[in-house]
Scaffold this motif. Sequence first.
Motif, PDB file in Angstrom:
ATOM      1  N   LYS A 121     -12.673 -16.424  -9.539  1.00 49.28           N
ATOM      2  CA  LYS A 121     -13.005 -15.569  -8.398  1.00 49.28           C
ATOM      3  C   LYS A 121     -13.882 -16.311  -7.390  1.00 49.28           C
ATOM      4  O   LYS A 121     -14.819 -15.758  -6.821  1.00 49.28           O
ATOM      5  CB  LYS A 121     -13.657 -14.263  -8.848  1.00 49.28           C
TER       6      LYS A 121
ATOM      7  N   GLU B 276      -1.387 -12.937 -14.447  1.00 49.95           N
ATOM      8  CA  GLU B 276      -1.325 -11.587 -15.007  1.00 49.95           C
ATOM      9  C   GLU B 276      -0.359 -11.489 -16.180  1.00 49.95           C
ATOM     10  O   GLU B 276      -0.123 -10.396 -16.700  1.00 49.95           O
ATOM     11  CB  GLU B 276      -0.920 -10.598 -13.914  1.00 49.95           C
TER      12      GLU B 276
ATOM     13  N   PRO C 117      -8.891 -10.198  -6.699  1.00 55.05           N
ATOM     14  CA  PRO C 117      -9.449  -8.997  -7.331  1.00 55.05           C
ATOM     15  C   PRO C 117     -10.920  -9.192  -7.671  1.00 55.05           C
ATOM     16  O   PRO C 117     -11.312 -10.205  -8.245  1.00 55.05           O
ATOM     17  CB  PRO C 117      -8.607  -8.829  -8.587  1.00 55.05           C
TER      18      PRO C 117
END
Length: 184
Positions: free
Chosen positions: A70, A100, A181
């Motif tokens: 991130k 994912e 995200p």
Amino acid sequence: MARLPYLEADQVAPEYRDMLKRNTNLHKLLVNSPEMARAFNGIGGYIRFKSKLDPRLRELAILQIGWMEKSEYEFTHHVKIGKEFGVTDADIAGLMAETEGKPSKLEPLARAILKGAREMVRELAMSDATFAEIKAHLSDEHMVDLVLTIAFYCGVVRVLATMKIDNEPYYKEVLQQYPIPGVN
């Protein structure tokens, strides 16, 4: 806000001003320790300009690290750099899907390299199976370059986070296309 000052060329000795030619906040902060900044730039320069590893695959590995950690700064900067070396929007979509655990249209070697980068981020090292899968396509030299590139950028994201280096406004626009995200 960064924990150390961003230095401009007139604030550093003339022999170190060349390190600020990229004019990024990362380089402006690192030049607080000019010899360490020079060493850092040496490794980064080798990875980017001298390694024989396919540059698109290299950039996908770096993007995987930035995405997983991130790291807005790392990810957005390497979207721009990656596109200069052949990374496409479809590649980035594939990276997101692979992260994912979803299928992607990436070729098997790219998928394996992304998996290897994820393993080094999460588990410290690539598994034997992933290493062997990648090694079936790459020379020993390429393997060393790949592993050291992933390790180096695992370190870079930690420097960025610890020093709280601000992302430049231009790169923030990348987040509109590729929102990470958990990152505002």
